[in-house]
Design an enzyme around this catalytic site. Structure first.
Site, mmCIF file in Angstrom:
data_model
loop_
_atom_site.group_PDB
_atom_site.id
_atom_site.type_symbol
_atom_site.label_atom_id
_atom_site.label_comp_id
_atom_site.label_asym_id
_atom_site.label_seq_id
_atom_site.Cartn_x
_atom_site.Cartn_y
_atom_site.Cartn_z
ATOM 1 N NE ARG A 164 -1.959 34.053 -4.520
ATOM 2 C CZ ARG A 164 -2.021 33.220 -3.484
ATOM 3 N NH1 ARG A 164 -2.932 33.408 -2.539
ATOM 4 N NH2 ARG A 164 -1.159 32.233 -3.381
ATOM 5 C CB SER A 238 1.094 30.845 -8.645
ATOM 6 O OG SER A 238 1.411 30.029 -7.569
ATOM 7 C CD GLU A 334 -0.872 34.431 -7.995
ATOM 8 O OE1 GLU A 334 -1.302 33.382 -7.534
ATOM 9 O OE2 GLU A 334 0.273 34.855 -7.765
HETATM 10 N N1 EPU Z 1 -0.007 19.746 -8.083
HETATM 11 C C1 EPU Z 1 0.158 18.834 -9.104
HETATM 12 N N2 EPU Z 1 1.031 19.148 -10.098
HETATM 13 C C2 EPU Z 1 1.747 20.296 -10.101
HETATM 14 C C3 EPU Z 1 1.564 21.221 -9.048
HETATM 15 C C4 EPU Z 1 0.678 20.914 -8.045
HETATM 16 O O1 EPU Z 1 -0.451 17.778 -9.129
HETATM 17 O O2 EPU Z 1 2.530 20.486 -11.033
HETATM 18 C C5 EPU Z 1 -0.912 19.394 -6.969
HETATM 19 C C6 EPU Z 1 -0.103 19.139 -5.714
HETATM 20 O O3 EPU Z 1 0.311 17.820 -5.607
HETATM 21 C C7 EPU Z 1 -1.096 19.497 -4.639
HETATM 22 C C8 EPU Z 1 -1.915 20.602 -5.267
HETATM 23 O O4 EPU Z 1 -1.723 20.515 -6.666
HETATM 24 O O5 EPU Z 1 -1.949 18.416 -4.362
HETATM 25 C C9 EPU Z 1 -1.565 21.990 -4.768
HETATM 26 O O6 EPU Z 1 -0.211 22.263 -5.015
HETATM 27 P P1 EPU Z 1 0.678 23.178 -4.038
HETATM 28 O O7 EPU Z 1 0.490 22.770 -2.615
HETATM 29 O O8 EPU Z 1 2.060 23.219 -4.587
HETATM 30 O O9 EPU Z 1 0.023 24.605 -4.085
HETATM 31 P P2 EPU Z 1 -0.658 25.434 -5.261
HETATM 32 O O10 EPU Z 1 -2.120 25.405 -5.083
HETATM 33 O O11 EPU Z 1 -0.110 24.954 -6.525
HETATM 34 C C10 EPU Z 1 -0.725 27.700 -3.960
HETATM 35 C C11 EPU Z 1 -0.333 29.111 -4.198
HETATM 36 C C12 EPU Z 1 1.158 29.276 -4.002
HETATM 37 C C13 EPU Z 1 1.512 28.846 -2.610
HETATM 38 C C14 EPU Z 1 1.076 27.397 -2.424
HETATM 39 C C15 EPU Z 1 1.307 26.872 -1.026
HETATM 40 C C16 EPU Z 1 -1.934 29.982 -5.787
HETATM 41 C C17 EPU Z 1 -2.189 30.407 -7.167
HETATM 42 N N3 EPU Z 1 -0.718 29.508 -5.537
HETATM 43 O O12 EPU Z 1 -0.110 26.908 -4.972
HETATM 44 O O13 EPU Z 1 1.455 30.657 -4.149
HETATM 45 O O14 EPU Z 1 2.888 28.952 -2.370
HETATM 46 O O15 EPU Z 1 -0.340 27.297 -2.680
HETATM 47 O O16 EPU Z 1 0.293 27.245 -0.183
HETATM 48 O O17 EPU Z 1 -2.827 30.106 -4.936
HETATM 49 C C18 EPU Z 1 2.113 32.351 -5.674
HETATM 50 O O18 EPU Z 1 1.024 32.870 -5.485
HETATM 51 O O19 EPU Z 1 2.974 32.857 -6.454
HETATM 52 C C19 EPU Z 1 2.421 31.092 -5.021
HETATM 53 C C20 EPU Z 1 3.555 30.437 -5.236
#
Ligand code: EPU
Length: 338
Positions: A164, A238, A334
């Site tokens: 990012r 995010s 972010e």
């Molecule tokens: N999780 C929780 N609680 C929550 C949210 C997530 O426990 O409220 C856990 C999920 O169960 C999972 C882990 O955290 O085990 C990761 O969650 P998720 O796969 O939803 O992805 P993320 O790391 O929260 C990132 C990106 C997103 C992107 C997703 C999918 C960043 C900051 N965010 O989110 O990007 O869509 O991966 O790959 O890297 C964005 O940048 O605006 C964005 C939406």
């Protein structure tokens, strides 16, 4: 180029803040960029460039000339290797490029569907989702350099991509206006379905050899199940980055929190899911006034209607403090702040 005075930016930021810009213009051509630079000098207002306004938090009325990028158009050319270079205007909607590539069965960006914003913003924060980042397919970009007054081509190396992150968030901040991005896609089937959820959904649907359209559809389904529709609820996706932990700190964290989702980046770096950290602190679904934490994904802060940028920032600060207190980990936003 048409200059507008005292323009509300409400339709132009996905948080939906009703903030005003002293001066506003749209750039449909590179000439419009040159004209807006002249106009900003004449008006003695700083020039600020706006893409889709989807990764932005605006706090107060802007004493600036806001230039909204609308340079559109997509072209492609095939290389002798069979790979395809796809060139898109900086003001082209990112999703239009996703559809263009998927329709032509070109692989490389299908995992990046439904990320709101413009093509020209994508390299700034090296957008990423489901194991793919734009840097993986990036070829070059064209940008206007406000310091030299010239248009330049820049390679991936020059853009200095990170998680990012890129040159455009550091020394290049407010220096370059990205007018065109070229990516290198391939006709060779190369699905990237390492993410459990993507793989699982494909299996459940009985799709064994997916094409890019299948992946796009699966990822749209996954995203819709977790993220708010930006046309319905104000947000910037995010709000925080997933914090990166190094060496001993990463070890300490995983020993203390064996159930936390931690992704190994390399031998010394790991990324922790910020959404999980925030949820553990009890914030998921929290609402104060019209500012809140999205009930289905705690990484997303939302404006349910009339929240202000300052209210969202106050909430973000409280979240940062509580995550730090409970886990000793520091969250970083972010989104960009104006
Ligand atoms: N999780 C929780 N609680 C929550 C949210 C997530 O426990 O409220 C856990 C999920 O169960 C999972 C882990 O955290 O085990 C990761 O969650 P998720 O796969 O939803 O992805 P993320 O790391 O929260 C990132 C990106 C997103 C992107 C997703 C999918 C960043 C900051 N965010 O989110 O990007 O869509 O991966 O790959 O890297 C964005 O940048 O605006 C964005 C939406």
């Amino acid at each position: 180029m048409q200059l507008i005075f005292n323009q509300s930016l409400k339709p132009y930021n996905t948080f939906g803040f009703d903030i005003y810009a002293r001066s506003f213009a749209m750039a449909y051509t590179e000439q419009d960029i040159l004209d807006s630079v002249d106009a900003s000098h004449e008006l003695n207002l700083p020039l600020k460039v706006l893409g889709g306004g989807s990764n932005l938090l605006i706090r107060k009325d802007m004493e600036a000339l806001i230039l909204k990028m609308e340079i559109d158009g997509i072209t492609s050319s095939e290389l002798p290797s069979g790979d395809v270079l796809v060139r898109a205007g900086g003001g082209c909607d990112w999703e239009k490029l996703i559809n263009y590539a998927a329709d032509k069965k070109l692989w490389g960006i299908e995992n990046l569907t439904m990320i709101p914003g413009k093509v020209g913003s994508a390299p700034i924060q090296n957008i990423g989702a489901y194991g793919v980042e734009i840097k993986d397919v990036f070829h070059s970009l064209r940008a206007f350099d406000l310091q030299t007054g010239r248009f330049n081509e820049m390679t991936a190396g020059e853009c200095r991509f990170g998680y990012r992150d890129s040159l455009f968030k550091h020394e290049g901040r407010e220096r370059y206006i990205i007018t065109e991005v070229t990516i290198r896609l391939t006709k060779r089937p190369s699905p990237s379905i390492r993410y459990e959820q993507v793989e699982g959904t494909l299996k459940r649907k009985g799709i064994q050899s997916p094409n890019p359209i299948d992946i796009v559809q699966v990822i749209r389904e996954i995203r819709r199940s977790k993220l708010p529709e930006i046309h319905e609820v104000g947000s910037a996706g995010s709000f925080f980055k997933n914090p990166v932990l190094y060496g001993a700190e990463a070890k300490r964290f995983t020993v203390e929190n064996p159930q936390a989702p931690v992704y190994l980046i390399n031998d010394v770096m790991s990324k922790v899911a910020a959404g999980w950290l925030i949820e553990q602190c009890g914030w998921k679904g929290f609402k104060r006034g019209e500012a809140g934490v999205w009930p289905l994904q705690a990484l997303v802060l939302v404006n349910y209607g009339k929240a202000t940028g300052d209210e969202i920032i106050a909430l973000a600060d409280e979240i940062i403090t509580s995550v730090h207190k409970k886990f000793g980990v520091t969250l970083e936003p972010e989104v960009n702040f104006w």
